[in-house]
Scaffold this motif. Structure first.
Motif, PDB file in Angstrom:
ATOM      1  N   SER B  84       0.865  -1.265  -0.021  1.00  0.00           N
ATOM      2  CA  SER B  84       0.101   0.210  -0.082  1.00  0.00           C
ATOM      3  C   SER B  84       0.858   1.145  -0.134  1.00  0.00           C
ATOM      4  N   GLU B  85       0.326   2.436  -0.223  1.00  0.00           N
ATOM      5  CA  GLU B  85       0.790   3.629  -0.248  1.00  0.00           C
ATOM      6  C   GLU B  85       1.606   3.790   1.043  1.00  0.00           C
ATOM      7  N   LYS B  86       0.938   3.492   2.328  1.00  0.00           N
ATOM      8  CA  LYS B  86       1.647   3.780   3.400  1.00  0.00           C
ATOM      9  C   LYS B  86       2.686   2.766   3.637  1.00  0.00           C
ATOM     10  N   ARG B  88       4.585   1.672   1.694  1.00  0.00           N
ATOM     11  CA  ARG B  88       5.776   2.066   0.668  1.00  0.00           C
ATOM     12  C   ARG B  88       6.410   3.308   1.387  1.00  0.00           C
ATOM     13  N   ASN B  89       5.713   4.124   2.091  1.00  0.00           N
ATOM     14  CA  ASN B  89       6.620   5.311   2.558  1.00  0.00           C
ATOM     15  C   ASN B  89       7.356   4.730   3.747  1.00  0.00           C
ATOM     16  N   GLU B 172       7.408   5.207  -7.945  1.00  0.00           N
ATOM     17  CA  GLU B 172       6.676   4.627  -6.865  1.00  0.00           C
ATOM     18  C   GLU B 172       6.283   3.210  -7.540  1.00  0.00           C
ATOM     19  N   GLU B 176       5.745  -1.230  -5.597  1.00  0.00           N
ATOM     20  CA  GLU B 176       4.489  -1.696  -5.386  1.00  0.00           C
ATOM     21  C   GLU B 176       4.165  -3.442  -5.515  1.00  0.00           C
TER      22      GLU B 176
END
Lengths: 964, 257
Positions: B84-86, B88-89, B172, B176
């Motif tokens: 998820s985006e979170k 990944r960060n 990004e 993923e």
């Protein structure tokens, strides 16, 4: 025939690897010391006055004869280890020594002069209780052996059994003692705890029970030590609780009760908590014992008593006294008593047994070693002097297993350090530099303080060097004139210095009894010893060299971790390995069990390597823990990893150090214990160097080695021991990432597994349960034709698994231990040192254990010098590095590099210690011993002068021609 | 800390429940469940969990499911979700502080007939540096190691390439989807000494030699007609020149080898 041809071919192809010791090299750079262990029985041969024999039987199941004048071994018999070879009793009569072995399994008679076996008798099963010589009419003819439920009588000259009889009521009565006074009867004494004593009387001729009686003794809890037979067959017992002595004539029919004598009536008292000990003496087994006896009332209080007309009278009170013993020579029996003199010495005096009077001028002063233990056994050898007075010598055994043989007035005749029979671990430490070398080192070590002082300092040190060199030359010249044998200079702790090639080192040995030794590796001389008191008998030791000798003026430093096996609690002992002195460095307290130790390459400002100790809460203690060290640890914490092994759960886990010296679990591998159990885990040696990164193949390409310094070899054994299903597992696990690099199973195999893990290979030995033979297997790991990262190895960045090659061979002998040679730079080819149960140490070239040995010889394999595969490993007697100097029960081999690349120092230890040097690739960097210096220099000089002369002649000729 | 404790409590309760589930099912149906699974050929699956936290305290959550297919070869498939985006960060943050990326699997047995005792307590964990995972664009190799009886004893993870060079991963999309290679490795059988082929080979060689006795002749037997005249010649001529004879002898020796 085929085998023969092949073997011949191998022999021829390997001629150049053959190496052996020449006859004149024997003992030149090797030595052996033989030990016996802790003495349990010692008897002096009193048969003749001139006899030098001292017979000993030890807890190492060794039966030996020592020369009492020198302490050397006349002969030694090493029996099986464990209870099978346990020596239960030693009796001596005349030239014969009778030994009961293996909990009463065997009865042996030895001829004492040469140590030959005269006869051996196998006894019936049953646990051994006692043995005694039995005499008839002043002549000892039989030996009686008492078992738990039977007694047997054997002829002393042939060993044949005269009779064997079952003991009455042996399921309730504990029979413990046997007594015979030479009157045709054998008494067996037994007792029922806290109830009564049973006395059974046997007739010697046919074993008929003459009489059996039981006597009330409600206070009795043990017969041994607290009871003795004295005078003409009177049983004497002592009891601590009632504070009384009890007497009972064995043969009397009327007395049915033991007569009680209160110790109070004799003004005596047994120290509380101390079981009193009675010691009597029976100089001749065919005659009744003496009426005098020793009573030990406390650890340092003995009293000599006498039974006369049914009354007990004290003859002499020895308070304080450590040890007391009887000895007989001819008709005279004497008592030797050791009493403390002052803090460091004891005095031993001789008293006549029948009166208690002190013999004049018989004092022996025994100086106690301040670094040793207390004396705990005293053996006395009494002899008649020419003027018919009694002279004596004593052998003292101390807690730290030192045997000291003394004669009047206190001269130490010889000394044996029997603690060395059980070496647990050892290290070799470089000797310090000589004074001049140290001076030079010091000059560079110090900080600059101006130009002129520096120049002056340099000049002075140069002058000192010159002086030393002159002295050295003078000594050489002086020694050269003397005959060779007298040049032998004694090694002492003051003359210790490193030799040119660093071949002489200090061997620091840790023994199971807790005694540490510093031994000169060149001569085997013990230079220092230190006894650590209060060491639990089942402790585990780990010796760590924290600072070597290289950091002058800081002294070298060794740390010994002593860990109790049951509780896991440990303690540290820090000492200087050269002088054996305890360091005054504050040692961290270890309140929790220690699981793992880790010696880091991180050094503190005093150049000591940092030791990390991990406790059972995974907390880390650093030693030394100065600010500097803690700072360095914080900086490097994220790259310090360690592993723990829990064999009970089959768990291997990896941890990483955190900044605050706590740890975090980062990997876990669990090998289910239902299937297999971990038996051993070994990493690589930290001081190992690998010279070549790869191997050049026949086609000139390079096969790179997988040199992972963090690799662990884990060996498991199957729980299923059926010969078809049992197996040995080999796991190669990276100690940092927990990655299983290789996993293999050796089917139909079982332990014990011995293995060596070094460079890029693992060699292990196992027992093939199907074919019933020992087999060797070798694993080699290669990265392939390309290196992933040729500059640095990191376990975190080596994604490709290595190629693993493996091959197995038959080894036609059992194996005790396995080790690999080690050299300074790793250029020299490696050999495996195989300790065989026969006591030989085989130096097996590693090239025989090479998984790339081809089935079929090809041009390329020939180019690579690969030996064609043969399933059987040869054993050649030239490969025995210890020729006939066998090492009994070899348990470990220690290897250390020397200053010469070709030379590896080897120490094999077990019951014996053997030190030698090996040259796996021969002495390629050393001139031969018989190198002809005179010839080469005379040839050189001759040529030089010839050129000079011919030059002159040519010049003259040219001149003459020019004039013409 | 206070929040973590109830969480772990819940987790442990959950794990107990999941542990109890198959057991209670077994109790009712006996062996049938195992047989059903066998014929179903679907095998079974175990969760693969991962953890990457900036504070480096492991908090595992599901990454995917490992699906084992019974049968001769232990084949395994990994089905996993995208990051998820979170996540990944967080992963990038962890990589920036040189933290660890950890994975774990429960201890299981891959043997289908051992389903009853398949799961035992505890996990097997492994780690890789988070930065190398990021820099390799989530391409990792996961290996499960089993022992002889099919128990999983260890898991290992490596990324290809494995190095951390400090390269910034901007895109990004690269972070993923996992590009995972997964395999199960069983122990190899170590070779025993090979006596039979060796004896066979020896016999063949002997036969070969027996067939043409010509080759068995020694060096001297073959070339005596050349050697004898040479030696005679040397003896005749070499009476005054000793060193020449010595050199000749040396050469003959060399030839003999």
């Amino acid at each position: 025939m085929a085998w023969l041809v092949v073997r011949l071919a191998i022999t021829v192809s390997l001629l150049y690897t053959a190496s052996a010791v020449f006859e004149d090299q024997v003992g030149k750079f090797d030595w052996r010391q033989q030990f016996i262990g802790k003495v349990r029985f010692a008897l002096f041969d009193t048969h003749s006055q001139a006899s030098k024999k001292l017979l000993v039987a030890t807890d190492k199941n060794v039966f030996a004869s020592l020369n009492s004048r020198t302490g050397d071994l006349f002969w030694r018999h090493v029996d099986k280890t464990g209870p099978e070879g346990h020596i239960d009793a030693l009796l001596m009569y005349g030239q014969d020594a009778v030994v009961v072995v293996g909990n009463g399994r065997l009865l042996r008679s030895w001829e004492t002069t040469v140590g030959g076996l005269k006869w051996e008798a196998v006894l019936d099963t049953g646990s051994f209780q006692a043995a005694a010589l039995v005499g008839v009419q002043d002549f000892v003819k039989y030996v009686a052996v008492l078992k738990k439920s039977a007694i047997s009588l054997h002829d002393l000259s042939s060993g044949s059994q005269i009779w064997v009889e079952n003991l009455p009521d042996s399921d309730t009565v504990q029979y413990q003692t046997i007594y015979s006074g030479g009157n045709g009867l054998v008494f067996v004494l037994g007792f029922v705890p806290n109830s009564h004593i049973v006395i059974v009387e046997y007739k010697i001729e046919d074993g008929e029970i003459m009489k059996k009686k039981s006597v009330e003794a409600a206070w009795m809890s043990s017969l041994e030590n607290s009871c003795a037979v004295i005078s003409s067959g009177i049983l004497l017992c002592v009891d601590q609780i009632t504070q009384s002595l009890y007497t009972l004539p064995l043969q009397s029919a009327e007395q049915t009760e033991m007569r009680q004598i209160h110790l109070q009536t004799l003004d005596l008292e047994v120290a509380s908590g101390f079981p009193p000990v009675l010691t009597s003496t029976q100089p001749n087994p065919a005659q009744p014992p003496l009426a005098e006896f020793f009573l030990q009332l406390s650890p340092d209080h003995h009293i000599l008593l006498q039974l006369k007309d049914g009354l007990i009278a004290p003859l002499r009170d020895f308070n304080p006294s450590y040890l007391a013993a009887f000895a007989t020579s001819g008709e005279k029996t004497v008592a030797a008593v050791m009493s403390p003199k002052n803090d460091t010495a004891c005095s031993i005096n001789l008293f006549s047994a029948d009166t208690g009077r002190r013999h004049l001028d018989t004092t022996i002063i025994y100086h106690m070693d301040p670094n040793g233990g207390k004396p705990n056994r005293l053996y006395v050898h009494a002899f008649l002097k020419k003027d018919d007075s009694v002279g004596y010598r004593v052998m003292v055994q101390t807690e730290d297993l030192t045997l000291t043989f003394l004669q009047q007035p206190g001269r130490v005749v010889w000394m044996r350090e029997e603690a060395l029979a059980d070496v647990v671990t050892m290290e070799m430490v470089d000797l310090p530099l000589t004074g001049t070398q140290a001076e030079l080192e010091g000059e560079f070590g110090k900080k600059a303080d101006g130009l002129l002082p520096m120049v002056l300092k340099r000049l002075s040190s140069q002058f000192i060097l010159l002086q030393a060199w002159m002295a050295h030359l003078w000594k050489l010249f002086y020694d050269a004139r003397k005959p060779r044998s007298s040049v032998k200079n004694e090694v002492t702790i003051d003359t210790l210095s490193r030799d040119e090639f660093n071949l002489q080192k200090m061997m620091v040995m840790v023994t199971a009894s807790g005694k540490l030794f510093g031994i000169d590796s060149k001569s085997g001389t013990i230079l220092w010893k230190q006894y650590l008191e209060n060491i639990q008998p089942n402790s585990i030791f780990k010796l760590i060299v924290q600072r070597t000798t290289a950091h002058f003026p800081h002294p070298p430093q060794c740390t010994l971790l002593i860990k109790d096996k049951d509780t896991g609690l440990g303690s540290l002992y820090v000492f200087n390995p050269i002088f054996g002195k305890k360091s005054h460095i504050s040692v961290p307290a270890l309140p929790r069990p220690v699981l793992q130790t880790l010696l880091l390459p991180v050094i503190d400002q005093d150049y000591a390597k940092v030791l990390l100790l991990i406790d059972d809460q995974y907390k880390v203690t650093a030693f030394p823990s100065t600010k500097n060290v803690l700072q360095q640890l914080q900086d490097t914490a994220s790259s310090i990893f360690f592993y723990l092994v829990d064999t009970s759960q089959g768990k291997l886990s990896g941890f990483r150090l955190r900044m605050d010296l706590s740890t975090e679990l980062i990997w876990e591998v669990v090998i289910p214990t239902e299937v297999q159990k971990i038996v051993a885990v070994k990493g690589k040696r930290a001081n190992e160097h690998v010279h070549s990164q790869g191997r050049v193949m026949g086609d000139r390409s390079v096969l790179y080695k997988y040199l992972n310094p963090n690799l662990l070899a884990v060996i498991t054994e199957s729980t299923d021991t059926h010969q078809e299903r049992s197996f040995v597992g080999i796991f190669l696990i990276d100690g940092v990432t927990g990655r299983i690099v290789h996993e293999a199973v050796q089917r139909k195999a079982r332990g014990p597994v011995h293995f060596v893990h070094s460079e890029n290979w693992v060699v292990y030995v196992y027992w093939n349960s199907k074919f019933r033979r020992n087999e060797f297997s070798v694993l080699e790991l290669f990265e392939g034709a390309e290196l992933y990262n040729s500059t640095v190895f990191s376990s975190l960045d080596r994604p490709h698994p290595p190629q693993v090659l493996q091959q197995s061979y038959i080894f036609p002998a059992p194996i005790s231990t396995l080790e690999a040679t080690l050299t300074e730079k790793g250029i020299t080819s490696r050999h495996l040192l195989v300790g065989l149960p026969s006591g030989n140490i085989l130096s097996l070239p590693k090239m025989f254990l090479d998984p790339r040995r081809p089935e079929v010889v090809s041009e390329q394999s020939r180019e690579e010098n690969l030996i064609p595969y043969a399933p059987e490993m040869p054993i050649r007697t030239e490969w025995f590095i210890n020729y006939n100097q066998t090492v009994s029960r070899v348990r470990g081999i220690y290897t250390a590099p020397s200053g010469l690349e070709s030379t590896c120092l080897v120490v094999a230890y077990g019951l014996d210690i053997y030190q030698t040097r090996v040259f796996p690739s021969k002495q390629f960097d050393v001139l031969k011993d018989d190198y002809d210096y005179v010839l080469i220099s005379s040839v050189l000089f001759g040529l030089f002068f010839a050129t000079m002369i011919s030059k002159r002649l040519a010049e003259v000729k040219l001149l003459n021609r020019a004039w013409r | 800390m206070a929040t973590i404790r109830p969480l772990s409590l819940i987790l442990s309760v959950l794990s107990i429940i999941t542990l109890l589930w198959p057991q209670s099912g077994e109790c009712n149906n006996g062996r049938r469940v195992g047989e059903a699974v066998d014929t179903d050929f679907s095998g079974f699956s175990v969760p693969l969990e991962h953890s990457f936290e900036v504070d480096d305290v492991p908090r595992f959550h599901l990454r995917g499911a490992l699906q084992f297919r019974g049968g001769r070869e232990n084949s395994v498939y990994l089905s996993q979700n995208q990051l998820s985006e979170k996540d990944r960060n967080i992963l990038k943050e962890v990589a920036a502080v040189d933290g660890l990326y950890r994975i774990r699997v429960p201890r299981v047995s891959l043997q289908v007939d051992r389903q009853t005792e398949r799961q035992s307590e505890g996990y097997l964990t492994a780690f890789v540096r988070a930065c190398s995972l990021v820099e390799s664009h989530l391409s990792d190799v996961i290996t499960l190691h089993t022992d002889v009886s099919g128990y999983v004893i260890g898991i290992s993870i490596v990324t290809i390439p494995g190095s951390c060079r400090g390269i910034e991963v901007e895109d990004e999309v690269d972070l993923e989807v996992f590009n995972t290679t997964i395999s199960v490795v069983a122990p190899v059988t170590a070779p025993a000494p090979e006596t039979a082929p060796y004896i066979e080979r020896m016999e063949q060689e002997m036969e070969k030699k027996g067939k043409n006795p010509q080759e068995q002749k020694s060096f001297f037997a073959k070339y005596w007609m050349y050697i004898v005249p040479l030696v005679l010649f040397l003896m005749m001529s070499g009476a005054q020149d000793q060193s020449g004879g010595g050199a000749g002898g040396g050469a003959a020796n060399g030839g003999g080898r």
